[in-house]
Design an enzyme around this catalytic site. Structure first.
Site, mmCIF file in Angstrom:
data_model
loop_
_atom_site.group_PDB
_atom_site.id
_atom_site.type_symbol
_atom_site.label_atom_id
_atom_site.label_comp_id
_atom_site.label_asym_id
_atom_site.label_seq_id
_atom_site.Cartn_x
_atom_site.Cartn_y
_atom_site.Cartn_z
ATOM 1 N N ASP A 155 -13.280 -6.526 7.414
ATOM 2 C CA ASP A 155 -12.991 -6.402 5.990
ATOM 3 C C ASP A 155 -13.703 -7.450 5.160
ATOM 4 O O ASP A 155 -13.718 -7.371 3.935
ATOM 5 C CB ASP A 155 -11.477 -6.569 5.761
ATOM 6 N N ARG A 206 0.841 -1.203 0.000
ATOM 7 C CA ARG A 206 0.000 0.000 0.000
ATOM 8 C C ARG A 206 0.876 1.253 0.000
ATOM 9 O O ARG A 206 1.896 1.285 0.665
ATOM 10 C CB ARG A 206 -0.876 0.033 1.254
ATOM 11 N N GLU A 254 -11.119 -14.220 10.148
ATOM 12 C CA GLU A 254 -12.479 -13.680 10.318
ATOM 13 C C GLU A 254 -13.561 -14.764 10.210
ATOM 14 O O GLU A 254 -14.733 -14.463 10.369
ATOM 15 C CB GLU A 254 -12.766 -12.583 9.283
HETATM 16 O O1 IFM Z 1 -10.253 -4.212 10.627
HETATM 17 C C1 IFM Z 1 -9.473 -4.973 9.753
HETATM 18 C C2 IFM Z 1 -8.175 -4.269 9.574
HETATM 19 O O2 IFM Z 1 -8.388 -3.008 8.998
HETATM 20 C C3 IFM Z 1 -7.209 -5.059 8.724
HETATM 21 N N1 IFM Z 1 -7.052 -6.391 9.245
HETATM 22 C C4 IFM Z 1 -8.295 -7.124 9.390
HETATM 23 C C5 IFM Z 1 -9.263 -6.363 10.293
HETATM 24 C C6 IFM Z 1 -10.564 -7.156 10.416
HETATM 25 O O3 IFM Z 1 -11.106 -7.481 9.179
#
Ligand code: IFM
Length: 824
Positions: free
Chosen positions: A514, A375, A658
């Site tokens: 995300d 990024r 996640e």
């Molecule tokens: O909140 C996000 C973060 O911005 C980047 N890593 C994963 C997290 C959860 O999805």
């Protein structure tokens, strides 16, 4: 089993076995020059960006031995045996080869001992400099004179962008070459066609933008060199058996259309008991700069004031620079030091969690052993959250970064998903314009980005006492400018303008998660609670400013939002996670998958929307259904059927990240929520489950460094429950720090004072803390002889008794003795 231990006095983690379950790393340097180094000296260096400013190579995911790195070889010229100053890459049998790695605050010391030859390498980047120092000392502990050759090496990239370097060899190999002169290898990239092409010293820098890097040796003379990697390693060999070391002689060749490399050999003789010192220098800069440094580090007058418990002294220059680094870091960490009955808590609060917060803050997910920072800017939500982890230690850098992030807010109130490194406030394109996507690869707003500003701004103001900040005028990213107060009001408006049919805020491209694409009409309960929290904070600001119109506005919104939440999202003992655009309820207790989610329960409490019985009910349900011995899962059961396009986490194996993994960042929110409702025992239980230090003796299970948090731990659905992944640059550092400081320790600054309201395990009968608050030192003793979890009867400030837990700044002197008496 453990591979090392904490040294609280030196603020170091000491690795005593080199075959750690994963490379255990440290970060050196500053935002201008960064270096990651493992306990075996593997890793890479970069200028500003791990992807776009790469100096030396590192192969992510390269089998079990992550390589290469900053290797120093030692060859015994009597019998031809050779080893390395770090266990890797030669990897001698560990019963005959002894080694130790001490990771400290921005320095790492690796020692070895083999065949009566002892070595010690100190690696660091001097404060605010763009080069690194590998100070190497070697000693003959045998009774014979020893003839040794020492080789230091660095594998340069041929292009400063790691992608071009890795996958575009038909280009990158032909723009780079090396030269040798006076104890250093100079690498030049992009010199052709520029006026500097004939100028290998890099003294002119007029056209063509050449890039110079150097690898030099100070303190000993170079007897041979290799400027080309494959000449040093040899064909069908590797870093474990380079031909140059095995044969005892570098080839004295430079690179032209090959792989730029720096290997410098020096030959020494050591009498029994004798030692030698040399310093390898690696960095960005031209030949003249390299020579200047080589002469600076060639001086070897010794001094022994490093308090490092090593058998070697440091030379004066090195000792001075190490001291500077320690002073820089230790003074920041010194702004909060605790002495609780739990050393694992202390080591994290005092050193490692705090240090990780700074590293995450500085490098913002930019460079690690899992990714190298593609990024070209700062992620909005991550960065604004990361600020929270360091506010209690350094308000100046917090303010600066907060200002930047406020200037990354669009005038419609939303945050730019990515605030570019070359951010130009007032002139930026927005996610509504194709230009922004072209520049950043991001074309959508996230629902939560600007909402993170609320807890960060209020924490900054209360820690620093800088109430004027609320009226500071800051540009928006695209056009116009407004006070911080109005920026915050606009952030609320952004979510009010984007709602779904239940009167709840839309989840947009993502909320914190995300992997959750709820879209412009789907609704997120996480965002609903964040918005509720934002409204509460804004109400507090409006009251302090005396704005009756805003107070009325915000009160109305709070009531309306709470009504919508309770009506549509409360299922009797839990909140749902969201509503999709086609009406499916994510996280309903009636679902067969993902029927209970951690974040809405926890955020209902943090936001203040759930109190009393409701708060107890949701947190009890989390404890009963999501908790494991390694922390609480993000939800359960994992998605296996339901999935795209909304639940993108279903792409992950069940129990991972996640998708019902133990995502680490929310653990801090969970601990904080428990402290809000007064459950000190449970907060501490959660804290201990995810405390890296508490896993020190079970390190082979966790795998990651036992001194830092990782991104996620595998949940109950995987065969590796308890294994953690993605080290160092994670928002977990800040959420857990916040839960420790403001929740467990209860150090809660207010506008004109501070509350000290701990929420602790009932068996902590007393503990001590030292906090610097508005330039005053608070020496705090907490007396909990009654064994409660929360509740303060009274405090004494310099002998004066005050009922409750609030201390006004008027009571404070430069140094204060404070006793906090807990009890019913
Ligand atoms: O909140 C996000 C973060 O911005 C980047 N890593 C994963 C997290 C959860 O999805």
């Amino acid at each position: 089993m453990n591979f090392g231990h904490f040294n609280a006095v030196n603020k170091e983690y000491v690795i005593t076995r080199p075959d750690t379950p994963a490379p255990w790393c440290n970060y050196l340097g500053s935002v201008d020059y960064g270096a990651i180094i493992s306990n075996n000296a593997t890793g890479y260096s970069f200028v500003k960006s791990g992807a776009a400013g790469r100096i030396i190579r590192f192969r992510l995911n390269s089998m079990s031995n992550d390589q290469p790195g900053r290797f120093i070889y030692i060859r015994d010229n009597e019998d031809g045996d050779y080893w390395s100053g770090s266990w890797q890459p030669v990897c001698k049998a560990i019963d005959s080869y002894k080694s130790e790695c001490r990771h400290g605050t921005a320095y790492t010391i690796i020692s070895s001992s083999y065949k009566d030859i002892e070595s010690r390498t100190l690696y660091y980047v001097p404060l605010d400099k763009n080069y690194e120092v590998w100070n190497f000392r070697i000693k003959n502990n045998s009774t014979n004179k020893r003839s040794l050759s020492i080789y230091g090496m660095a594998e340069f990239t041929n292009h400063d962008h790691y992608e071009n370097d890795t996958v575009n060899l038909q280009y990158s190999q032909f723009i780079s070459r090396t030269h040798f002169k006076e104890n250093h290898i100079l690498q030049v990239i992009n010199a052709n066609g520029s006026e500097a092409s004939a100028d290998v010293e890099g003294t002119s820098n007029k056209k063509g933008d050449p890039i110079y890097r150097f690898f030099g040796l100070a303190g000993q003379s170079v007897s041979a060199f290799d400027g080309e990697r494959d000449m040093f390693i040899g064909n069908y060999r590797n870093y474990g058996n380079p031909v140059a070391v095995e044969s005892g002689k570098c080839s004295n060749t430079v690179s032209y259309n090959g792989n730029s490399f720096g290997a410098l050999q020096t030959d020494i003789e050591l009498n029994p008991g004798e030692e030698a010192e040399m310093t390898f220098l690696l960095g960005a800069g031209n030949g003249a700069f390299a020579r200047e440094l080589i002469s600076k580090y060639a001086t070897v007058e010794k001094t022994d004031n490093c308090s490092c418990e090593a058998s070697f002294d440091f030379s004066q220059v090195v000792s001075h620079e190490l001291k500077q680094l320690k002073t820089f870091w230790h003074s920041r960490l010194g702004n909060l030091q605790v002495e609780t009955p739990d050393d694992n808590f202390n080591n994290m609060a005092n050193v490692w969690n705090a240090y990780q917060c700074f590293i995450t803050f500085f490098w913002s997910r930019a460079a690690s052993f899992q990714y190298c920072g593609l990024r070209n800017g700062l992620g909005y939500r991550d960065t604004v959250q990361d600020i929270q982890g360091i506010i209690h230690l350094d308000q100046n850098v917090a303010r600066e970064r907060l200002w930047l992030m406020l200037s990354g807010q669009v005038s419609n109130g939303g945050g730019l998903p990515l605030v570019k490194f070359d951010h130009r406030p007032g002139e930026e394109a927005t996610p509504d314009e194709s230009q922004y996507a072209k520049e950043t690869g991001q074309s959508f707003y996230r629902a939560d980005d600007a909402l993170w500003l609320f807890p960060t701004v209020i924490t900054y103001i209360k820690e620093s006492g800088d109430w004027d900040f609320i009226d500071e005028s800051i540009p928006y990213a695209d056009k116009g400018e407004a006070t911080v107060y109005i920026h915050l009001k606009q952030a609320i408006q952004f979510n009010l303008d984007r709602q779904g049919s239940h009167g709840l805020p839309a989840g947009l491209y993502a909320d914190w998660n995300d992997c959750l694409r709820l879209g412009s009409k789907g609704e997120s309960l996480f965002v609903a609670f964040q918005l509720y929290y934002a409204l509460k904070i804004f109400e507090e600001f409006a009251v302090k400013k005396g704005s009756s119109a805003d107070i009325a506005w915000v009160k109305g919104l709070l009531e309306e939002l709470n009504g919508s939440i309770q009506k549509s999202a409360w299922e009797g003992d839990q909140y749902v996670r969201g509503f999709t655009e086609d009406g499916y309820i994510i996280g309903s207790k009636n679902n067969s998958e993902a029927s209970l989610w951690l974040n809405p329960q926890v955020w209902s409490v943090i936001s203040g929307a759930a109190e009393g019985e409701q708060a107890n009910a949701v947190l009890d349900k989390v404890y009963a259904n999501l908790n494991t011995k390694y922390g609480a899962m993000l939800f359960y059961p994992a998605f296996r059927e339901y999935g795209l396009p909304v639940a993108r986490m279903s792409l992950f194996n069940a129990g991972t990240k996640e998708n019902a993994g133990i995502f680490s960042q929310p653990q801090g929110w969970l601990i904080l929520a428990e402290t809000i409702i007064g459950n000190g025992n449970r907060a501490y239980e959660y804290f201990t489950e995810i405390n890296p230090a508490a896993m020190n003796d079970n390190a082979e299970k966790r795998k990651l460094e036992p001194y830092i948090h990782g991104q996620a731990t595998e949940g109950t659905d995987t065969q590796n429950h308890g294994r953690s992944h993605v080290h160092w640059l994670t928002g977990t550092a800040s959420t857990v720090m916040v839960s420790m400081v403001y929740g467990i320790l209860g150090l809660q600054p207010e506008y004109d004072g501070i509350k000290i309201n701990p929420c602790i395990p009932s068996n902590w009968t007393n503990f001590k803390m030292t906090k610097v608050f508005r330039n005053n030192v608070l020496n705090i003793t907490v007396d909990n002889s009654q064994g409660v979890e929360k509740g303060v009867k009274y405090v004494t400030v310099n002998g004066k008794r005050i009922d409750g837990c609030y201390i006004s700044t008027d009571e404070l002197k430069a140094t204060n003795e404070i006793v906090v008496v807990m009890g019913e």
